[in-house]
Design a protein around this motif. Sequence first.
Motif, PDB file in Angstrom:
ATOM      1  N   ILE A 206     -10.195  19.702   4.403  1.00 27.77           N
ATOM      2  CA  ILE A 206      -9.464  18.438   4.266  1.00 27.77           C
ATOM      3  C   ILE A 206     -10.156  17.345   5.077  1.00 27.77           C
ATOM      4  O   ILE A 206     -10.612  17.585   6.202  1.00 27.77           O
ATOM      5  CB  ILE A 206      -8.005  18.588   4.754  1.00 27.77           C
ATOM      6  N   PHE A 207     -10.217  16.157   4.501  1.00 30.65           N
ATOM      7  CA  PHE A 207     -10.683  14.965   5.222  1.00 30.65           C
ATOM      8  C   PHE A 207      -9.657  13.864   4.979  1.00 30.65           C
ATOM      9  O   PHE A 207      -9.156  13.708   3.855  1.00 30.65           O
ATOM     10  CB  PHE A 207     -12.054  14.518   4.719  1.00 30.65           C
ATOM     11  N   ILE A 208      -9.342  13.108   6.029  1.00 32.99           N
ATOM     12  CA  ILE A 208      -8.381  12.008   5.898  1.00 32.99           C
ATOM     13  C   ILE A 208      -9.027  10.717   6.377  1.00 32.99           C
ATOM     14  O   ILE A 208      -9.326  10.572   7.568  1.00 32.99           O
ATOM     15  CB  ILE A 208      -7.093  12.282   6.699  1.00 32.99           C
ATOM     16  N   GLY A 209      -9.258   9.795   5.463  1.00 31.82           N
ATOM     17  CA  GLY A 209      -9.870   8.529   5.841  1.00 31.82           C
ATOM     18  C   GLY A 209     -10.388   7.781   4.634  1.00 31.82           C
ATOM     19  O   GLY A 209     -10.571   8.367   3.546  1.00 31.82           O
ATOM     20  N   PRO A 210     -10.666   6.497   4.777  1.00 32.97           N
ATOM     21  CA  PRO A 210     -11.144   5.687   3.645  1.00 32.97           C
ATOM     22  C   PRO A 210     -12.526   6.095   3.159  1.00 32.97           C
ATOM     23  O   PRO A 210     -12.890   5.811   2.011  1.00 32.97           O
ATOM     24  CB  PRO A 210     -11.144   4.266   4.214  1.00 32.97           C
ATOM     25  N   GLU A 211     -13.305   6.753   4.021  1.00 31.41           N
ATOM     26  CA  GLU A 211     -14.667   7.133   3.647  1.00 31.41           C
ATOM     27  C   GLU A 211     -14.711   8.134   2.501  1.00 31.41           C
ATOM     28  O   GLU A 211     -15.762   8.329   1.874  1.00 31.41           O
ATOM     29  CB  GLU A 211     -15.392   7.730   4.859  1.00 31.41           C
ATOM     30  N   ALA A 212     -13.564   8.770   2.213  1.00 32.45           N
ATOM     31  CA  ALA A 212     -13.529   9.774   1.138  1.00 32.45           C
ATOM     32  C   ALA A 212     -13.504   9.151  -0.255  1.00 32.45           C
ATOM     33  O   ALA A 212     -13.711   9.854  -1.255  1.00 32.45           O
ATOM     34  CB  ALA A 212     -12.308  10.671   1.314  1.00 32.45           C
ATOM     35  N   ALA A 213     -13.272   7.850  -0.346  1.00 30.23           N
ATOM     36  CA  ALA A 213     -13.049   7.207  -1.646  1.00 30.23           C
ATOM     37  C   ALA A 213     -14.173   7.444  -2.639  1.00 30.23           C
ATOM     38  O   ALA A 213     -13.927   7.792  -3.800  1.00 30.23           O
ATOM     39  CB  ALA A 213     -12.827   5.712  -1.445  1.00 30.23           C
ATOM     40  N   GLU A 214     -15.420   7.249  -2.230  1.00 29.19           N
ATOM     41  CA  GLU A 214     -16.530   7.379  -3.174  1.00 29.19           C
ATOM     42  C   GLU A 214     -16.665   8.813  -3.675  1.00 29.19           C
ATOM     43  O   GLU A 214     -17.045   9.051  -4.833  1.00 29.19           O
ATOM     44  CB  GLU A 214     -17.839   6.907  -2.538  1.00 29.19           C
ATOM     45  N   VAL A 226      -2.561   8.697  -0.599  1.00 24.70           N
ATOM     46  CA  VAL A 226      -2.856   7.661   0.394  1.00 24.70           C
ATOM     47  C   VAL A 226      -1.696   7.626   1.378  1.00 24.70           C
ATOM     48  O   VAL A 226      -0.532   7.549   0.959  1.00 24.70           O
ATOM     49  CB  VAL A 226      -3.016   6.271  -0.267  1.00 24.70           C
ATOM     50  N   LEU A 227      -1.977   7.706   2.669  1.00 20.14           N
ATOM     51  CA  LEU A 227      -0.912   7.677   3.661  1.00 20.14           C
ATOM     52  C   LEU A 227      -0.184   6.334   3.625  1.00 20.14           C
ATOM     53  O   LEU A 227      -0.817   5.282   3.522  1.00 20.14           O
ATOM     54  CB  LEU A 227      -1.476   7.913   5.066  1.00 20.14           C
ATOM     55  N   GLY A 228       1.155   6.383   3.688  1.00 20.74           N
ATOM     56  CA  GLY A 228       1.940   5.160   3.707  1.00 20.74           C
ATOM     57  C   GLY A 228       2.628   4.891   2.390  1.00 20.74           C
ATOM     58  O   GLY A 228       2.898   5.808   1.602  1.00 20.74           O
ATOM     59  N   ASP A 229       2.894   3.608   2.144  1.00 23.64           N
ATOM     60  CA  ASP A 229       3.660   3.238   0.948  1.00 23.64           C
ATOM     61  C   ASP A 229       2.942   2.241   0.042  1.00 23.64           C
ATOM     62  O   ASP A 229       3.542   1.689  -0.870  1.00 23.64           O
ATOM     63  CB  ASP A 229       5.018   2.664   1.354  1.00 23.64           C
ATOM     64  N   THR A 230       1.637   2.020   0.273  1.00 22.07           N
ATOM     65  CA  THR A 230       0.885   1.053  -0.529  1.00 22.07           C
ATOM     66  C   THR A 230      -0.311   1.711  -1.193  1.00 22.07           C
ATOM     67  O   THR A 230      -1.154   2.312  -0.501  1.00 22.07           O
ATOM     68  CB  THR A 230       0.387  -0.117   0.344  1.00 22.07           C
ATOM     69  N   ARG A 231      -0.369   1.632  -2.511  1.00 17.94           N
ATOM     70  CA  ARG A 231      -1.524   2.178  -3.221  1.00 17.94           C
ATOM     71  C   ARG A 231      -2.769   1.325  -2.948  1.00 17.94           C
ATOM     72  O   ARG A 231      -2.662   0.156  -2.591  1.00 17.94           O
ATOM     73  CB  ARG A 231      -1.247   2.249  -4.722  1.00 17.94           C
ATOM     74  N   TRP A 232      -3.921   1.929  -3.165  1.00 15.68           N
ATOM     75  CA  TRP A 232      -5.198   1.274  -2.898  1.00 15.68           C
ATOM     76  C   TRP A 232      -5.861   0.930  -4.224  1.00 15.68           C
ATOM     77  O   TRP A 232      -6.024   1.797  -5.088  1.00 15.68           O
ATOM     78  CB  TRP A 232      -6.078   2.200  -2.080  1.00 15.68           C
ATOM     79  N   GLN A 233      -6.230  -0.333  -4.372  1.00 12.16           N
ATOM     80  CA  GLN A 233      -6.830  -0.805  -5.620  1.00 12.16           C
ATOM     81  C   GLN A 233      -8.091  -0.029  -5.976  1.00 12.16           C
ATOM     82  O   GLN A 233      -8.409   0.159  -7.149  1.00 12.16           O
ATOM     83  CB  GLN A 233      -7.139  -2.296  -5.512  1.00 12.16           C
ATOM     84  N   GLN A 234      -8.805   0.441  -4.972  1.00 14.54           N
ATOM     85  CA  GLN A 234     -10.045   1.177  -5.224  1.00 14.54           C
ATOM     86  C   GLN A 234      -9.773   2.546  -5.868  1.00 14.54           C
ATOM     87  O   GLN A 234     -10.624   3.077  -6.583  1.00 14.54           O
ATOM     88  CB  GLN A 234     -10.819   1.361  -3.907  1.00 14.54           C
ATOM     89  N   LEU A 235      -8.586   3.105  -5.589  1.00  9.41           N
ATOM     90  CA  LEU A 235      -8.176   4.369  -6.189  1.00  9.41           C
ATOM     91  C   LEU A 235      -6.759   4.186  -6.735  1.00  9.41           C
ATOM     92  O   LEU A 235      -5.795   4.767  -6.224  1.00  9.41           O
ATOM     93  CB  LEU A 235      -8.212   5.501  -5.157  1.00  9.41           C
ATOM     94  N   PRO A 236      -6.602   3.394  -7.771  1.00  7.87           N
ATOM     95  CA  PRO A 236      -5.264   2.977  -8.218  1.00  7.87           C
ATOM     96  C   PRO A 236      -4.369   4.105  -8.724  1.00  7.87           C
ATOM     97  O   PRO A 236      -3.146   3.972  -8.729  1.00  7.87           O
ATOM     98  CB  PRO A 236      -5.561   1.970  -9.338  1.00  7.87           C
ATOM     99  N   ASP A 237      -4.958   5.221  -9.152  1.00 10.40           N
ATOM    100  CA  ASP A 237      -4.163   6.321  -9.688  1.00 10.40           C
ATOM    101  C   ASP A 237      -3.708   7.299  -8.594  1.00 10.40           C
ATOM    102  O   ASP A 237      -2.960   8.240  -8.887  1.00 10.40           O
ATOM    103  CB  ASP A 237      -4.964   7.092 -10.748  1.00 10.40           C
ATOM    104  N   LEU A 238      -4.155   7.083  -7.377  1.00 14.66           N
ATOM    105  CA  LEU A 238      -3.806   7.997  -6.294  1.00 14.66           C
ATOM    106  C   LEU A 238      -2.447   7.600  -5.707  1.00 14.66           C
ATOM    107  O   LEU A 238      -2.282   6.486  -5.221  1.00 14.66           O
ATOM    108  CB  LEU A 238      -4.880   7.949  -5.207  1.00 14.66           C
ATOM    109  N   PRO A 239      -1.451   8.497  -5.765  1.00  9.56           N
ATOM    110  CA  PRO A 239      -0.120   8.145  -5.244  1.00  9.56           C
ATOM    111  C   PRO A 239      -0.103   8.068  -3.723  1.00  9.56           C
ATOM    112  O   PRO A 239      -1.030   8.537  -3.046  1.00  9.56           O
ATOM    113  CB  PRO A 239       0.753   9.297  -5.737  1.00  9.56           C
ATOM    114  N   THR A 240       0.940   7.486  -3.195  1.00  9.00           N
ATOM    115  CA  THR A 240       1.107   7.390  -1.748  1.00  9.00           C
ATOM    116  C   THR A 240       1.942   8.560  -1.244  1.00  9.00           C
ATOM    117  O   THR A 240       2.629   9.238  -2.016  1.00  9.00           O
ATOM    118  CB  THR A 240       1.817   6.086  -1.360  1.00  9.00           C
ATOM    119  N   THR A 241       1.890   8.792   0.073  1.00  7.64           N
ATOM    120  CA  THR A 241       2.729   9.844   0.648  1.00  7.64           C
ATOM    121  C   THR A 241       4.203   9.474   0.533  1.00  7.64           C
ATOM    122  O   THR A 241       5.052  10.359   0.432  1.00  7.64           O
ATOM    123  CB  THR A 241       2.364  10.088   2.120  1.00  7.64           C
TER     124      THR A 241
END
Length: 327
Positions: A206-214, A226-241
């Motif tokens: 497991i890795f937790i951090g923005p560097e995993a996006a690519e 994605v930790l929190g309640d806001t999705r990330w535009q770079q990974l729009p299909d990834l749900p939040t915790t």
Amino acid sequence: MTFNPTRRGFLSAASLLSASALFGLPALAEEFPTKKIDYIVPYNAGGMSDNISRLLGEKLTALTGQQVINDYKPGAGGAIGASYFMTTPADGYTLLQSTNSFYGIIPLVTKVQYKPLDDLVPLVLVGDAPMVIAVNPAVAANTLGELIAYAKANPGALAYGTSGKGTVGHLSGVWLSNKGGIELLHIPYNGAPAALQAVLANEAQIFIGPEAAEHIASGTLKGIAVLGDTRWQQLPDLPTTAEAGISGWAPRSWHTVSIQAKAPDAVKTRLNSLINSILEQPDVRQRVTSFGLIPGIETLEQVRQRAKDDNEQFGILIRDAGLALAQ
């Protein structure tokens, strides 16, 4: 004509001085800045903080006509720069490029020359760095619920790699363990790239951090949430915790510009207005996004509340991890 120092004369003079003090402060704040600004960057050149400081410094210079000069003070994870910053005049003419770690992590695990909520004030929210949970494809889980279930069924079988003890990545793993009621092994590496390579090689899972996006985008790692309640535009299909059922505060990494708490309140307000006006510019938002951040605009009160929340919540995780300094 001679001056008659009567009681009425003294009262009139006092009234004028009082009015000048009362109405002069806002006027001075509106004129701020009237000279160069020193911008302390507590890390080496070339990183995220340097990129942000160069962008904001260039825009502040263009907006105010006053030169903004970067001053690099790296070392001790930012503690050296922060401690130096506290020795400078509290007049608003020295700023500190910082993250929420200066409020919620660094002063709780490292001896520093400041109290995070008493001596330092965040001025703005430059942007959030999304904390993404990614796993090696060999892990039999595609959602957060499945990952937690797998960890419960295989206690101690999952390890998470981070860039070191006391980092946001490390404490994110502690948070996930606490929230999921699971056991995860922490393996610190020498930097995020090394930790990512370990997860790609399945030395850690497991890795937790923005560097995993690519790596998620290329399919070499699986994105979980994605930790929190806001999705990330770079990974729009990834749900939040939060969408996965874990609501409330979650570990986060965000960038700000800090000022000494003793600086005049009018100057704090002025700087918040100036920098937010820069952060609202479309080209600046595009640059901040290109840095891998989610751009943000917040009032002084909102960003100060962020710092207070992180100080409290990261403090809990730090104590759970056995990293807290002896009081």
